[in-house]
Motif scaffolding. Sequence first.
Motif, PDB file in Angstrom:
ATOM      1  N   UNK A 131      12.537   3.716   4.769  1.00 27.46           N
ATOM      2  CA  UNK A 131      12.379   2.285   4.509  1.00 27.46           C
ATOM      3  C   UNK A 131      13.543   1.774   3.680  1.00 27.46           C
ATOM      4  N   UNK A 132      13.719   0.466   3.682  1.00 26.20           N
ATOM      5  CA  UNK A 132      14.750  -0.123   2.841  1.00 26.20           C
ATOM      6  C   UNK A 132      14.421   0.112   1.365  1.00 26.20           C
ATOM      7  N   UNK A 133      15.408   0.477   0.558  1.00 27.51           N
ATOM      8  CA  UNK A 133      15.170   0.606  -0.885  1.00 27.51           C
ATOM      9  C   UNK A 133      14.799  -0.738  -1.504  1.00 27.51           C
ATOM     10  N   UNK A 134      14.212  -0.694  -2.680  1.00 27.89           N
ATOM     11  CA  UNK A 134      13.782  -1.909  -3.374  1.00 27.89           C
ATOM     12  C   UNK A 134      14.731  -2.307  -4.491  1.00 27.89           C
ATOM     13  N   UNK A 135      15.899  -1.686  -4.555  1.00 26.20           N
ATOM     14  CA  UNK A 135      16.963  -2.086  -5.474  1.00 26.20           C
ATOM     15  C   UNK A 135      18.272  -2.023  -4.692  1.00 26.20           C
ATOM     16  N   UNK A 136      19.378  -2.313  -5.357  1.00 26.79           N
ATOM     17  CA  UNK A 136      20.652  -2.362  -4.651  1.00 26.79           C
ATOM     18  C   UNK A 136      20.918  -1.059  -3.884  1.00 26.79           C
ATOM     19  N   UNK A 137      21.413  -1.197  -2.656  1.00 27.64           N
ATOM     20  CA  UNK A 137      21.727  -0.019  -1.853  1.00 27.64           C
ATOM     21  C   UNK A 137      22.928  -0.298  -0.963  1.00 27.64           C
ATOM     22  N   UNK A 138      23.455   0.764  -0.373  1.00 28.16           N
ATOM     23  CA  UNK A 138      24.589   0.668   0.529  1.00 28.16           C
ATOM     24  C   UNK A 138      24.058   0.674   1.960  1.00 28.16           C
TER      25      UNK A 138
END
Length: 233
Positions: free
Chosen positions: A148-155
Amino acid sequence: MLGLNLGLGIKANASGVFQCTDISGLQLWLRRQSFITHDTDGISKWEDISGNNNDATQSTDDNKPNIGSGSTVYFNGNDTLNLGTQLNLGAFTVIIAIDPDESQSLSNEAPLGKGGNDQIKMYRGGANNRIALKASGVQSDINPMSASFPTSQFLLTCIRETGGRFKVRINKREEGAVVTDVANLFDVTQIGSGAINTTEFNGSINEVAVWNVELTGTNLSNAENNISDRNGI
């Protein structure tokens, strides 16, 4: 209103340290905290330092993103920055340092593209392990991704190979792929989706780099490491 320029870093690579411009095919590079013109109304220009001078601009105050906490670039739904020249991409690599706003209603979000016809479309809320490439109006979904998409900044790295396979990497790890038709060009005219129903982007887009080629091997790892390190990912 007097404009302020947030210009950190040097455009030319005089130091010998790796920069994204070292990889051929770079079409757009909006680097974190670099060459951003803003005032109390928001950001009016984010300079492209790829060498193509394809700056991202916005003249309408209500549609300007803002400088957020930590000098991030925050888009509030309808905000967009418009490119001077449209990118027409067959094979491509897009790397984004991105941080969707978890305090907003979770919906589909498109961090870049061309209106509703061309998008990298992130599904969120109840389907936050799904992403799609919409190119020339044809949508191809990776559903589900393996994470799943992370819930904080990600690349977020999106790559379309020469043969058309579209793959997505999150924090330097491939999480899914789907076959597309490379003849359906992916056009990019804006950062942020703007007032496109159901895909308004809320959150920070802190760096964007786009190549018109598929990056692999050392080139890909160098580019991802450079952008993730600068953004503290």
